[in-house]
Design a protein around this motif. Structure first.
Motif, PDB file in Angstrom:
ATOM      1  N   GLN A  18      35.971  38.524  39.795  1.00 44.29           N
ATOM      2  CA  GLN A  18      37.178  38.225  39.039  1.00 44.29           C
ATOM      3  C   GLN A  18      38.312  39.013  39.688  1.00 44.29           C
ATOM      4  OE1 GLN A  18      38.418  37.609  34.546  1.00 44.29           O
ATOM      5  NE2 GLN A  18      37.858  39.732  34.865  1.00 44.29           N
ATOM      6  N   ASP A  78      41.474  35.242  37.747  1.00 42.60           N
ATOM      7  CA  ASP A  78      40.748  34.126  38.342  1.00 42.60           C
ATOM      8  C   ASP A  78      39.390  34.610  38.820  1.00 42.60           C
ATOM      9  OD1 ASP A  78      42.546  31.989  38.049  1.00 42.60           O
ATOM     10  OD2 ASP A  78      43.703  32.624  39.801  1.00 42.60           O
ATOM     11  N   LYS A  82      35.128  29.805  41.355  1.00 39.82           N
ATOM     12  CA  LYS A  82      34.975  29.126  40.076  1.00 39.82           C
ATOM     13  C   LYS A  82      36.301  28.587  39.541  1.00 39.82           C
ATOM     14  CE  LYS A  82      30.526  29.991  39.326  1.00 39.82           C
ATOM     15  NZ  LYS A  82      29.515  28.941  39.120  1.00 39.82           N
ATOM     16  N   SER A  83      37.350  29.402  39.630  1.00 42.28           N
ATOM     17  CA  SER A  83      38.642  29.003  39.058  1.00 42.28           C
ATOM     18  C   SER A  83      39.356  27.995  39.955  1.00 42.28           C
ATOM     19  CB  SER A  83      39.542  30.228  38.876  1.00 42.28           C
ATOM     20  OG  SER A  83      38.972  31.148  37.971  1.00 42.28           O
ATOM     21  N   LYS A  84      40.190  27.180  39.350  1.00 41.76           N
ATOM     22  CA  LYS A  84      41.052  26.278  40.108  1.00 41.76           C
ATOM     23  C   LYS A  84      42.235  27.072  40.642  1.00 41.76           C
ATOM     24  CE  LYS A  84      39.875  22.224  37.302  1.00 41.76           C
ATOM     25  NZ  LYS A  84      40.391  21.175  36.391  1.00 41.76           N
ATOM     26  N   ASP A 114      33.737  26.910  31.438  1.00 43.06           N
ATOM     27  CA  ASP A 114      35.200  26.813  31.519  1.00 43.06           C
ATOM     28  C   ASP A 114      35.855  28.171  31.726  1.00 43.06           C
ATOM     29  OD1 ASP A 114      34.800  27.988  29.073  1.00 43.06           O
ATOM     30  OD2 ASP A 114      35.853  26.466  27.902  1.00 43.06           O
ATOM     31  N   LEU A 115      35.065  29.201  31.995  1.00 41.48           N
ATOM     32  CA  LEU A 115      35.534  30.567  32.258  1.00 41.48           C
ATOM     33  C   LEU A 115      36.219  31.185  31.044  1.00 41.48           C
ATOM     34  CD1 LEU A 115      36.985  30.050  35.863  1.00 41.48           C
ATOM     35  CD2 LEU A 115      34.626  30.503  35.162  1.00 41.48           C
TER      36      LEU A 115
END
Length: 620
Positions: free
Chosen positions: A53, A84, A88-90, A155-156
């Motif tokens: 992260q 983020d 994984k994150s956009k 969805d984090l």
């Protein structure tokens, strides 16, 4: 050299691993499209990688210095940094490439062409229409921190950072009772609550007593673990712990899991509950007596009334001696044994049990009223695993098998067919590793194995599972095709299943193989004929007048109450006959199991036409 030999010398081409979406996107980067300038160096030598992260501030400016958007409050933002998870994150392409190059504390300026930020074709992020996504822009990034996290929701919305590892592997779940130190603050650092003094916060897992995201995070923790849980607002649900705070997008919970009490809903309907009140030794469930064992327990039995009346206590009523019993032998109430099997040595558990798993189906103590709900306080002192057959000679193995089979026979006579079947199947599993050394041992072994399969078949028949009974008989007949007892039992199973022709064939085969079986086979054929006639009579009654009506008329199926009465009498006669059946352990050959509504109305296949006095050819 032959062509074949040439082919053998050629190296096999390696299959290329397909590119990930991020790798495909990075192929769009061309020289000059992304430039980095370090404004303030960071510390250390590690940089972020996939699974980390990353927490950073970001300010976007045009090339002439006009702020477009920012996370910083001094630049018009909310003051909350971006979080983020790499991989994984956009993220926009320029940050996906640039952030993994930064050190902790570093401030850098990333100059991006439009195709590397929101102007990228198929960009995963959306910006307002007035955003200059077609322009070259400066992204000022300050890397505040990065660390490994566990992604709890796809969805984090819930992430976990482990601060101190816990002990063991077990985590709380519904309906465990949990004690934890909990504090919470907003993403900006403002404190929301603090339960870090006095007594740890106590709650029952699965009862919505803490926010959903917090509970999900705690459900991944082990005893003694300390962690920070990052929970977004969609997972902050109403609970007694804290109210829902408007305008807060993310809450950071710092949690130390002090203790949890294992509570198990044994039946899944809340009626049989096992609550651990003192931890045992070892790891759950590996060190529990899951398999049949010799168990030693102290227990105190109480009625679930206002007085909690004690009706038995081994420490008082058994001269202080523990109760010893073999599991899987039906020697204690079913609910008690189910719970003891999931206990660790030294564990003390409180069990709440409904009547049907306590004494309604077990010899009831004189001071326990019928239909009473029971509470047991149980301490598992220890257990001994069953004897290992490895290294035993053939005679010793067969002696052990006879002991277990004897227990199964007792359980069968007591009507505990499921437990009896488990005993027979246990020996059959052990027999998979037995290798007779000569013809005499082979004969003894084959006879014992066939007998066990037939006992299993008898249990299935008593339980109303005719097809499984037939399968068990088939295992005997595959090895010994002329086994008359297997033919008899399979015939009875076929008859109970309504397969009358197959049953008749088995009974006739018995007589052709062994004339001494003729009385038993003849009696079975008489019984078979009675059942066939009963099915035919019932079918005629049901369809009386059905084929006598003119086209368009409606005929109602007749109901013969007297016939039902006669069927009940026949059922009683069948039961009486059954009780005089096989002498090995006096198992009964069942009457047909209950059939569904349409099975009564519409006899299947050959039986349907026979019931109407017709055959298939006459219909055609």
């Amino acid at each position: 050299m032959t062509v074949h030999e040439d082919a053998e010398q050629e190296p096999v081409p390696q299959k290329k691993k397909p590119l990930s979406e991020a790798e495909k996107r990075k192929k769009k980067i061309v020289p000059g499209s992304l430039m980095k300038a370090v404004i303030r160096p960071g510390g250390g030598d590690s940089t972020p990688s996939d699974g980390d992260q990353v927490i950073y501030h970001c300010t976007v400016r045009t090339l002439d210095g006009v702020v477009v958007e920012s996370t910083r409050s001094e630049c018009g933002g909310k003051g909350t940094p971006i979080r983020d998870v790499l991989g994984k994150s956009k993220m926009i392409l320029g940050l996906l490439e640039g952030i993994p190059t930064m050190l902790k504390g570093e401030v850098a300026m990333l100059k991006m062409k439009a195709e590397l930020h929101y102007g990228e074709a198929d960009c995963p992020l959306i910006v307002p229409d007035n955003f200059p996504k077609d322009d070259e822009l400066h992204f000022e990034i300050e890397m505040l921190d990065f660390f490994k996290v566990k992604v709890i929701t796809d969805d984090l919305g819930v992430l976990k950072k482990v601060i101190n590892e816990g002990q063991g592997w077990e985590s709380p779940r519904e309906p465990y009772e949990v004690k934890a130190w909990i504090s919470a603050k907003t993403g900006k650092g403002k404190e929301i609550l603090s339960h870090t003094k006095g007594e740890p916060y106590f709650f029952t897992f699965g009862k919505s007593e803490v926010p959903k995201g917090l509970e999900m995070g705690i459900g991944t923790m082990t005893r003694g673990e300390k962690a920070v849980l990052y929970v977004t607002n969609q997972y902050i649900t109403q609970s007694p712990l804290m109210p829902i705070i408007e305008g807060v997008e993310e809450v950071l919970f710092e949690v130390e899991l002090v203790h949890f009490i294992q509570v198990r809903d044994m039946l899944g309907d809340g009626r049989l509950i096992k609550r651990r009140i003192h931890d045992g030794r070892g790891d759950f469930p590996m060190d529990c007596p899951l398999h049949d064992s010799l168990l030693r327990v102290h227990y105190k039995g109480m009625l679930l009334n206002e007085e909690k009346t004690v009706f038995y206590n081994t420490r008082v009523d058994n001269n202080g001696q523990p109760l010893e019993f073999g599991s899987g032998e039906g020697l204690v109430p079913e609910g008690l044994e189910m719970c003891v099997r999931l206990m660790l040595p030294g564990e003390i558990a409180l069990v709440t049990c409904p009547p049907d798993y306590a004494y309604d189906k077990f010899p009831r103590p004189a001071n326990v009223p019928e239909g009473a709900h029971i509470q047991w306080e149980i301490e598992l002192l220890g257990f001994e695993m069953p004897k290992d057959w490895t290294g035993l000679n053939f005679e010793a193995i067969m002696d052990e098998a006879d002991k277990i089979r004897g227990t199964g026979n007792r359980l069968f006579k007591e009507g505990k067919f499921e437990l009896a079947k488990a005993k027979y199947e246990k020996v059959l599993r052990e027999f998979n590793h037995v290798n007779p050394q000569d013809d005499e041992e082979g004969k003894v072994f084959l006879n014992a194995r066939n007998s066990l399969h037939l006992n299993v078949a008898a249990c299935y028949l008593k339980m109303g599972e005719c097809r499984k009974s037939i399968e068990a008989c088939n295992k005997v007949l595959d090895a010994s095709p002329a086994h008359v007892k297997a033919l008899y039992r399979r015939g009875m199973a076929y008859m109970s299943a309504g397969d009358f022709e197959e049953a008749r064939n088995d009974f006739k085969m018995m007589m052709s193989i062994d004339k001494s079986c003729e009385p038993d086979a003849t009696a079975a054929l008489v019984k078979l004929k009675q059942k066939e006639q009963e099915v035919e009579r019932k079918a005629r009654s049901q369809f009386k007048g059905l084929f006598d009506k003119k086209p368009g008329d409606i005929a109602e199926a007749g109901v013969d109450d007297g016939g039902d009465k006669r069927l009940g009498e026949n059922q009683k006669n069948d039961d009486k006959e059954d009780s005089d059946g096989d002498k090995e352990f006096q198992e009964a050959e069942d009457a047909p199991p209950p059939m569904g509504f349409f099975s009564h109305l519409w006899p299947t296949g050959r039986r349907f036409f026979t019931a109407l006095g017709l055959d298939r050819c006459s219909i055609l």
